[in-house]
Design an enzyme around this catalytic site. Sequence first.
Site, PDB file in Angstrom:
ATOM      1  CB  CYS A 283      41.724  44.130  44.881  1.00 16.82           C
ATOM      2  SG  CYS A 283      40.461  43.398  46.038  1.00 16.82           S
ATOM      3  CG  HIS A 332      38.053  46.412  43.238  1.00 15.14           C
ATOM      4  ND1 HIS A 332      38.950  45.116  42.969  1.00 15.14           N
ATOM      5  CD2 HIS A 332      38.856  47.459  42.639  1.00 15.14           C
ATOM      6  CE1 HIS A 332      40.184  45.637  42.273  1.00 15.14           C
ATOM      7  NE2 HIS A 332      40.092  46.943  42.265  1.00 15.14           N
ATOM      8  CG  HIS A 344      43.119  48.751  40.727  1.00 15.75           C
ATOM      9  ND1 HIS A 344      41.849  48.272  40.376  1.00 15.75           N
ATOM     10  CD2 HIS A 344      43.912  49.020  39.442  1.00 15.75           C
ATOM     11  CE1 HIS A 344      41.745  48.602  39.071  1.00 15.75           C
ATOM     12  NE2 HIS A 344      42.772  49.005  38.535  1.00 15.75           N
TER      13      HIS A 344
END
Length: 370
Positions: A283, A332, A344
């Site tokens: 990520c 995240h 993402h």
Amino acid sequence: MNRVRLAIAAGLAAAILATSGIVAQADPAAVEKAREELARIHQEASAIDQQLIEAHERVQLAEAKLKTLTADLQVQEAKVATLADQMGDVATLQMQQDSISVTAQLLASGSSDNFLSGLATYQSELERSNAGVQQLQLDQAKLNTLREDAAATEAALQKDVAAKTELAKSYDAKEVAAQRVYDRLSAEERERLARIEEERQRAAEEAQRQAEARAAAAAGTSRSRDTAAASSSAAASSSAPAAETAVSSGPASSRAQGAVNAALAKVGSRYVWGTSGPSTFDCSGLTSYAYRQVGITLSRSSRAQYSGAGYRVPLSDIKPGDLVFYYSPVSHVAMYIGNGRIVHAANPRTGVNTAGLHSMPITGVRRVVG
């Protein structure tokens, strides 16, 4: 969870064909329980994923440090060995000279000039010898320090390698747990779960679009007022020097859009822990890669990006290119692309994709540039 959603759709179609239009009733309580369990599992998996990324980064740094230390050790060991050999030769010479009185040798030299010259030479050699001993001691101490540092780095490296292995097992276990939750739902219950999630995201995205529209309108009103005030001021003091105008944020916005374009170009790429392109990403690896393409360096973990990338902005002021951070504590990161959507690197199941801004609980937003 995109793979699961596809499975839900496929399962629903199969159920419709198999039952020829007969639809069973979904249990709302079961669906709600599954939704809560999946949200919890997803958050826990995200936290493990972040720990895994950080452990991987520590391993990479330790490996690089150990490589440098190993090279330094080889150089220092050779230096100490050479100096030790030289000092051994000096010690042998001194032992030979000590077998006969140095003073007696010098007195037997035959003249006062020879005596003084010989005494000066002996003193010079003695001082050089003492300096050599001191240097050998310093170099040996440095060698010992390097060895200790290398041993500590090796131990930390092995610890993080073991941690990576255990974290990967934990992450896989969470994936299995999530699949079990889906497996116990009927096709109708899976359909209801998907519909609830889609409705929730649509509502959140619509609310976000309205908030952005209000922010844009407010900004336009503010600019109009500023322009009117500036015109009035200029008319009242036309003889005064012109005030410095604000610098346009155009170039910065262009760089942010460039980062968005770079991230979107990677949609469909695989998710791999500890990677930041060009073909696989985690990520924070995707966000750091995207901004690297426009000349901006970001840290390599979502937590580090949350604490140090750019500056914080309110969610109501979010713009394309802003970094969006999820869960608490942060585990995240995604990039906002506009219209209530993000891009993402989601997870190993779905890779790099786009999703709704509110698909996960938002912790904060940071603007890197602009």
